[in-house]
Structures are given as C-alpha cells and as structure tokens.
Enzyme design. Structure first.
Site, PDB file in Angstrom:
ATOM      1  N   CYS A 177       0.831  -1.210   0.000  1.00 32.57           N
ATOM      2  CA  CYS A 177       0.000   0.000   0.000  1.00 32.57           C
ATOM      3  C   CYS A 177       0.865   1.260   0.000  1.00 32.57           C
ATOM      4  CB  CYS A 177      -0.903  -0.043   1.225  1.00 32.57           C
ATOM      5  SG  CYS A 177      -1.669   1.522   1.662  1.00 32.57           S
ATOM      6  N   CYS A 181       0.130   3.795   2.806  1.00 36.21           N
ATOM      7  CA  CYS A 181       0.555   3.263   4.113  1.00 36.21           C
ATOM      8  C   CYS A 181       2.006   3.644   4.417  1.00 36.21           C
ATOM      9  CB  CYS A 181       0.417   1.744   4.150  1.00 36.21           C
ATOM     10  SG  CYS A 181      -1.283   1.171   3.996  1.00 36.21           S
TER      11      CYS A 181
END
Length: 99
Positions: A22, A25
């Site tokens: 991600c 993230c």
C-alpha cells in the site's frame, strides 16, 4: 501477547492497519512517530499488517488500508481510513485520554 491483551488498556491504543504493498501506508510511519514523540506514554501505537493478520482485520471490518482505530479498554472508540495528519490523530487521542 495477544491482540486483545494489547488493546485492553486504560490509555488509548492507536492501531494502524496497513499492508506492505500500500503506497499511502508508507506515509504513516513518520506521522505515527511524530504522534508518539508528542504524546509519549499517553498512547500506545501498534501496526498490524492486514495480510499477515487477516482474522484481526476481518474482525474489525478493515476494508481499506491504511485504517486507523483507537481502542480504549478493548473498545474501538474512533476509526478512520486514509492518511491523516499527526495533529488530527493527536487531537483524537487527546479526546479519549480523559474520557
């Protein structure tokens, strides 16, 4: 230590549900460090990889990452998905410190 033991705390526990793949993230670690630096022992910050901890992610209905959840005494008291500024997280944690 189990996840339930980690979130069974009278101080807020901020859990960052993330995934290695991600992109957004990857923006969270410096933000979480800033929050920890400001609040110190008033908060516990835990990172949970949703790919390695699918049962926990499913239990808390984490559908997207990053998802941040604040727990207090095993109860989810706040949650939001997406990258958030340190000031927003700090404000939410402060709200639940004395609640």
């Amino acid at each position: 230590m189990t996840f339930d033991e980690i979130i069974d705390h009278d101080k807020p526990v901020l859990v960052d549900f993330f995934a290695e793949w991600c992109g957004p993230c990857k923006l969270m670690p410096p933000i979480l460090k800033e929050v920890k630096d400001r609040l110190g022992d008033d908060v516990r910050i835990v990172k949970i990889d949703v790919d390695k901890n699918q049962a926990i992610a499913e239990r808390f209905q984490v559908r997207g990452v990053p998802t941040l959840i604040i727990f207090k005494n095993k109860t989810a008291v706040w949650r939001q998905s997406g990258v958030l500024q340190a000031s927003v997280l700090e404000q939410q944690i402060q709200t639940h410190l004395n609640a």
